[in-house]
Design an enzyme around this catalytic site. Structure first.
Site, PDB file in Angstrom:
ATOM      1  N   TYR A  82     -21.522  37.117   1.295  1.00  0.00           N
ATOM      2  CA  TYR A  82     -20.748  37.803   2.330  1.00  0.00           C
ATOM      3  C   TYR A  82     -21.527  38.965   2.946  1.00  0.00           C
ATOM      4  O   TYR A  82     -21.250  39.381   4.065  1.00  0.00           O
ATOM      5  CB  TYR A  82     -19.410  38.327   1.779  1.00  0.00           C
ATOM      6  CG  TYR A  82     -18.433  37.244   1.365  1.00  0.00           C
ATOM      7  CD1 TYR A  82     -18.673  35.907   1.647  1.00  0.00           C
ATOM      8  CD2 TYR A  82     -17.264  37.554   0.690  1.00  0.00           C
ATOM      9  CE1 TYR A  82     -17.790  34.913   1.258  1.00  0.00           C
ATOM     10  CE2 TYR A  82     -16.363  36.569   0.311  1.00  0.00           C
ATOM     11  CZ  TYR A  82     -16.639  35.253   0.592  1.00  0.00           C
ATOM     12  OH  TYR A  82     -15.746  34.278   0.205  1.00  0.00           O
ATOM     13  N   LYS A  85     -23.404  29.325 -10.994  1.00  0.00           N
ATOM     14  CA  LYS A  85     -23.804  27.944 -10.674  1.00  0.00           C
ATOM     15  C   LYS A  85     -25.296  27.860 -11.000  1.00  0.00           C
ATOM     16  O   LYS A  85     -26.134  27.531 -10.146  1.00  0.00           O
ATOM     17  CB  LYS A  85     -23.494  27.679  -9.183  1.00  0.00           C
ATOM     18  CG  LYS A  85     -23.634  26.237  -8.743  1.00  0.00           C
ATOM     19  CD  LYS A  85     -22.574  25.305  -9.312  1.00  0.00           C
ATOM     20  CE  LYS A  85     -22.858  23.882  -8.887  1.00  0.00           C
ATOM     21  NZ  LYS A  85     -22.027  22.898  -9.591  1.00  0.00           N
ATOM     22  N   ASP A 113     -17.657  25.110 -10.767  1.00  0.00           N
ATOM     23  CA  ASP A 113     -16.839  23.906 -10.561  1.00  0.00           C
ATOM     24  C   ASP A 113     -16.035  23.595 -11.828  1.00  0.00           C
ATOM     25  O   ASP A 113     -14.838  23.310 -11.774  1.00  0.00           O
ATOM     26  CB  ASP A 113     -17.696  22.713 -10.111  1.00  0.00           C
ATOM     27  CG  ASP A 113     -19.016  22.592 -10.861  1.00  0.00           C
ATOM     28  OD1 ASP A 113     -19.377  23.525 -11.608  1.00  0.00           O
ATOM     29  OD2 ASP A 113     -19.699  21.566 -10.710  1.00  0.00           O
ATOM     30  N   ASP A 141     -13.777  35.227  -5.076  1.00  0.00           N
ATOM     31  CA  ASP A 141     -12.812  35.147  -3.978  1.00  0.00           C
ATOM     32  C   ASP A 141     -11.980  33.871  -4.120  1.00  0.00           C
ATOM     33  O   ASP A 141     -10.746  33.883  -4.055  1.00  0.00           O
ATOM     34  CB  ASP A 141     -13.604  35.132  -2.655  1.00  0.00           C
ATOM     35  CG  ASP A 141     -12.713  35.330  -1.447  1.00  0.00           C
ATOM     36  OD1 ASP A 141     -11.519  35.605  -1.633  1.00  0.00           O
ATOM     37  OD2 ASP A 141     -13.212  35.190  -0.314  1.00  0.00           O
ATOM     38  N   ASP A 151      -7.834  33.270  -5.841  1.00  0.00           N
ATOM     39  CA  ASP A 151      -6.710  32.649  -5.129  1.00  0.00           C
ATOM     40  C   ASP A 151      -6.108  31.521  -5.969  1.00  0.00           C
ATOM     41  O   ASP A 151      -4.891  31.329  -5.998  1.00  0.00           O
ATOM     42  CB  ASP A 151      -7.159  32.108  -3.768  1.00  0.00           C
ATOM     43  CG  ASP A 151      -6.982  33.150  -2.671  1.00  0.00           C
ATOM     44  OD1 ASP A 151      -6.893  34.345  -3.022  1.00  0.00           O
ATOM     45  OD2 ASP A 151      -6.940  32.794  -1.480  1.00  0.00           O
TER      46      ASP A 151
END
Ligand code: NAD
Length: 353
Positions: free
Chosen positions: A138, A188, A220, A244, A248
């Site tokens: 970001y 990852k 994942d 992020d 959620d």
């Protein structure tokens, strides 16, 4: 008097912030000076920019900042550097907060709102996501360009320094020391070089916390395990984008997006406190917004910025009592409970303080 900068923002922001200020005034009378600050879409309308310099300065000078939510369809088509979300990134950066703390805890009376299988939910869900907030993709270089063949292309760079990883890892391990002493670091590392550095540094920091058990998960796999065995998680530490997305997912596991607070902390106690939901333009002005996420932000602020644990406990207990009494805003309503408005929810919480 402790100074708190207050950013109501847009959409349901002013509704949930108004409720929270009333709760704070009841829980801790005459303790705070609240200074209202313009940011987001309303600041674009008034000042032509989402985060005017004076707004940021007020937040920087305050002891803590409380934020509702910003954005909405009205500003969807303004240029990217003027979007309300830019104000959000700007205030996080300007306050030098780098750790976003999101608790995911299922309130027992809301167990029926959990979309997971009953036997999974019954094992209890109580974990914290510690998300790195000012690094990664970001904040990396964003670039749109044309390939030598004339095709449109774009790239976003994901970059982390050792220092950025080390300081967020410390936040996670310290949190774990006050809890069940399990840290799960999510990356990852099978693909990304930045994740391999992440893993190396987290392992190094872990040596300073021998009592804490450290696990690593690929992002994942982590997204699966969060719905398969959520009770196994205690503290999750992860980089900005993964955090992020996973937070959620976590918000849905524990019921409604309207229930979850967050704290963003830096090297000092001057935190930024905001619910995880957005400005919900679809329900703004209808007295349907659940104020609990923001009210719990107020409790987190008392705890983390001001060490007022007793007052924070009282707010959290009042929320629990209201839920036990079967009172529900539309987002958490289920059969057999009583539907009430957002402002009634606030009144019921205040009456139990
Ligand atoms: P959103 O979180 O605003 O809404 C998603 C859904 O959840 C909607 O159906 C909404 O009605 C519901 N919801 C959200 N908060 C609720 C609450 N307190 N009580 C009851 N229901 C609630 O996300 P979105 O629709 O993707 O975004 C709307 C706007 O908010 C966009 O402009 C977006 O950019 C902005 N946004 C801001 C923030 C922030 O300020 N931190 C975060 C996310 C999105």
């Amino acid at each position: 008097m402790k100074k708190v900068a207050v950013i109501p923002g847009d959409g349901i922001g002013p509704e949930v912030i108004g409720a929270t200020l009333e709760v704070l005034k009841k829980a801790a009378p005459n303790q705070f000076e609240f200074i209202e600050v313009s940011m987001g879409g309303n600041a674009i309308d008034k000042y032509g920019e989402p985060l005017p310099a004076q707004s940021l300065k007020t937040c920087q000078e305050a002891d803590a900042t409380l934020l509702g939510a910003v954005g909405g369809p009205k500003w969807d088509n303004v240029s990217p550097d003027l979007r309300p979300e830019r104000g959000l990134l700007g205030v996080r950066k300007g306050l030098k907060v780098f750790a976003n703390i999101r608790p995911a805890k299922i309130f027992a009376p809301l167990a029926s709102a959990c979309p997971l299988r009953k036997d999974i939910a019954e094992k209890g869900i109580d974990f914290i996501i510690v998300r790195e907030l000012t690094g990664g993709i970001y904040f990396g270089k964003h670039e749109a360009f044309t390939t030598p063949d004339g095709e449109k292309a774009a790239r976003d760079v994901m970059e982390y320094t050792e220092h950025e990883i080390r300081r967020i890892a410390h936040v996670g391990f310290k949190m774990a020391m006050g809890r069940r002493k399990i840290v799960t670091s999510i990356d990852k590392a099978n693909i990304l070089t930045s994740s391999r550095l992440w893993r190396e540094v987290v392992e190094d920091v872990a040596k300073e916390y021998p009592e804490v058990k450290l696990n690593h998960l690929y992002v994942d796999n982590a997204s699966m395990q969060l719905i398969r065995v959520p009770h196994e998680f205690d503290v999750i530490v992860t980089e900005n984008t993964f955090g992020d997305i996973l937070s959620d997912e976590a918000s849905q596991i524990v019921g409604s997006i309207g229930m979850i607070p967050s704290a963003s902390l830096g090297d000092n106690n001057r935190g930024l406190y905001e619910p995880i939901h957005g400005s919900a333009p679809d329900i703004a002005g209808q007295d349907k917004a659940n104020p609990i996420g923001t009210i719990l932000c107020g409790a987190m602020m008392l705890r983390y910025s001001f060490g007022m644990n007793e007052e924070a406990d009282r707010i959290e207990n009042a929320v629990d009592d209201v839920l036990k009494a079967g009172l529900r805003t539309p987002d958490i309503f289920t059969e057999g409970t009583k539907l009430i408005s957002g402002s009634k929810m606030k009144e019921e919480i205040i009456s139990r303080l």
